[in-house]
Scaffold this motif. Structure first.
Motif, short mmCIF file in Angstrom:
data_model
loop_
_atom_site.label_atom_id
_atom_site.label_comp_id
_atom_site.label_asym_id
_atom_site.label_seq_id
_atom_site.Cartn_x
_atom_site.Cartn_y
_atom_site.Cartn_z
N SER A 25 37.68 10.50 28.15
CA SER A 25 38.31 11.29 27.30
C SER A 25 38.17 10.77 25.93
N LEU A 26 37.78 12.04 25.32
CA LEU A 26 37.42 11.68 23.55
C LEU A 26 38.52 11.37 22.79
N LEU A 27 38.25 10.21 21.90
CA LEU A 27 39.41 9.71 21.12
C LEU A 27 39.21 10.06 19.62
N PRO A 28 39.98 10.28 18.92
CA PRO A 28 39.69 10.48 17.34
C PRO A 28 38.96 9.52 16.69
N SER A 29 38.22 9.91 15.87
CA SER A 29 37.40 9.19 15.08
C SER A 29 36.92 9.79 13.85
N GLU A 30 36.72 9.36 12.68
CA GLU A 30 36.14 9.91 11.58
C GLU A 30 34.63 9.91 11.47
N THR A 31 34.02 8.87 11.88
CA THR A 31 32.49 8.76 12.01
C THR A 31 31.54 8.39 13.11
N ASP A 32 32.27 7.87 13.92
CA ASP A 32 31.63 7.63 15.16
C ASP A 32 32.29 8.42 16.62
N CYS A 33 31.83 8.18 17.54
CA CYS A 33 32.13 9.07 18.73
C CYS A 33 32.83 8.08 19.70
N ASN A 34 34.00 7.87 20.01
CA ASN A 34 34.77 7.08 20.75
C ASN A 34 35.17 7.69 21.99
N PHE A 35 35.22 7.04 23.07
CA PHE A 35 35.79 7.48 24.13
C PHE A 35 36.75 6.67 25.01
N LYS A 36 37.68 7.10 25.70
CA LYS A 36 38.59 6.30 26.25
C LYS A 36 38.07 6.14 27.78
N LEU A 37 37.39 5.21 28.57
CA LEU A 37 37.05 5.29 29.74
C LEU A 37 38.20 4.63 30.62
N ARG A 38 38.36 5.44 32.15
CA ARG A 38 39.51 5.00 33.07
C ARG A 38 38.46 4.55 34.15
N ALA A 39 38.37 3.41 34.46
CA ALA A 39 37.46 2.90 35.45
C ALA A 39 38.16 3.33 36.84
N GLU A 40 37.59 3.39 38.06
CA GLU A 40 38.13 3.74 39.35
C GLU A 40 39.30 2.68 39.74
N ASP A 41 38.94 1.42 39.24
CA ASP A 41 40.30 0.39 39.77
C ASP A 41 41.42 0.45 38.52
N GLY A 42 41.39 1.26 37.65
CA GLY A 42 42.53 1.30 36.79
C GLY A 42 42.25 0.71 35.35
N ARG A 43 41.30 -0.07 35.32
CA ARG A 43 41.03 -0.76 33.95
C ARG A 43 40.69 0.33 32.86
N CYS A 44 40.90 -0.03 31.57
CA CYS A 44 40.50 0.83 30.81
C CYS A 44 39.52 0.37 29.90
N PHE A 45 38.53 1.03 29.25
CA PHE A 45 37.65 0.63 28.18
C PHE A 45 37.58 1.87 26.99
N VAL A 46 37.02 1.36 25.93
CA VAL A 46 36.62 2.19 25.09
C VAL A 46 35.08 2.07 24.88
N LEU A 47 34.42 3.30 24.96
CA LEU A 47 32.95 3.13 24.63
C LEU A 47 32.85 3.92 23.24
N LYS A 48 32.07 3.28 22.46
CA LYS A 48 31.82 3.58 21.05
C LYS A 48 30.50 3.79 20.86
N ILE A 49 30.26 5.07 20.22
CA ILE A 49 29.12 5.36 20.08
C ILE A 49 28.89 5.42 18.54
N SER A 50 28.08 4.64 18.05
CA SER A 50 28.41 4.48 16.41
C SER A 50 27.31 5.46 15.75
N ASN A 51 27.90 5.95 14.46
CA ASN A 51 27.27 6.94 13.68
C ASN A 51 25.59 6.21 13.38
N ALA A 52 24.78 6.82 13.54
CA ALA A 52 23.17 6.28 13.25
C ALA A 52 23.04 5.87 11.64
#
Length: 88
Positions: A25-52
Motif C-alpha cells: 500500500s502506498l505511503l505518503p511522501s514528498e519526493t520518493d515513492c514509499n510502500f508498506k509491504l506486508r509479507a505472507e508471514d505478517g512481517r512488515c517492510f517499507v519499500l522506498k523508491i528514491s527520486n532519481a
C-alpha cells in the motif's frame, strides 16, 4: 516529483529483489515513492523508491543514518536497511 510507481509494481519488485511475497500500500511522501509491504508471514517492510533527482550521495547518507541509528538504538523500531537478494 514522486516516481510514478504503483502498488502492483511494489509487489513485483518485493518478490523479484527480496524474495518477499507481500501486499503493498502506498505511503505518503514528498519526493520518493514509499510502500508498506506486508509479507505472507505478517512481517512488515517499507519499500522506498528514491527520486532519481536525489542523487546517490543523498540516498547513501540516508541509509548510513538508518544503519547508525538502528545499531545505537536497538529495539526502537527504527527501520533497518536490507540488502536485496543480490547483496546490494
Amino acid at each position: 516529483m514522486r516516481p510514478p510507481f504503483s502498488a502492483d509494481d511494489a509487489v513485483t519488485w518485493a518478490r523479484e529483489f527480496y524474495g518477499l511475497i507481500a501486499s503493498a500500500s502506498l505511503l505518503p511522501s514528498e519526493t520518493d515513492c514509499n510502500f508498506k509491504l506486508r509479507a505472507e508471514d505478517g512481517r512488515c517492510f517499507v519499500l522506498k523508491i528514491s527520486n532519481a533527482f536525489s542523487g546517490a550521495e543523498l540516498i547513501d547518507a540516508q541509509n548510513q543514518v538508518l544503519d547508525h541509528l538502528s545499531r545505537k538504538l536497538p529495539g526502537s523500531g527504527i527501520p533497518r536497511v536490507m540488502a536485496d537478494s543480490g547483496g546490494r
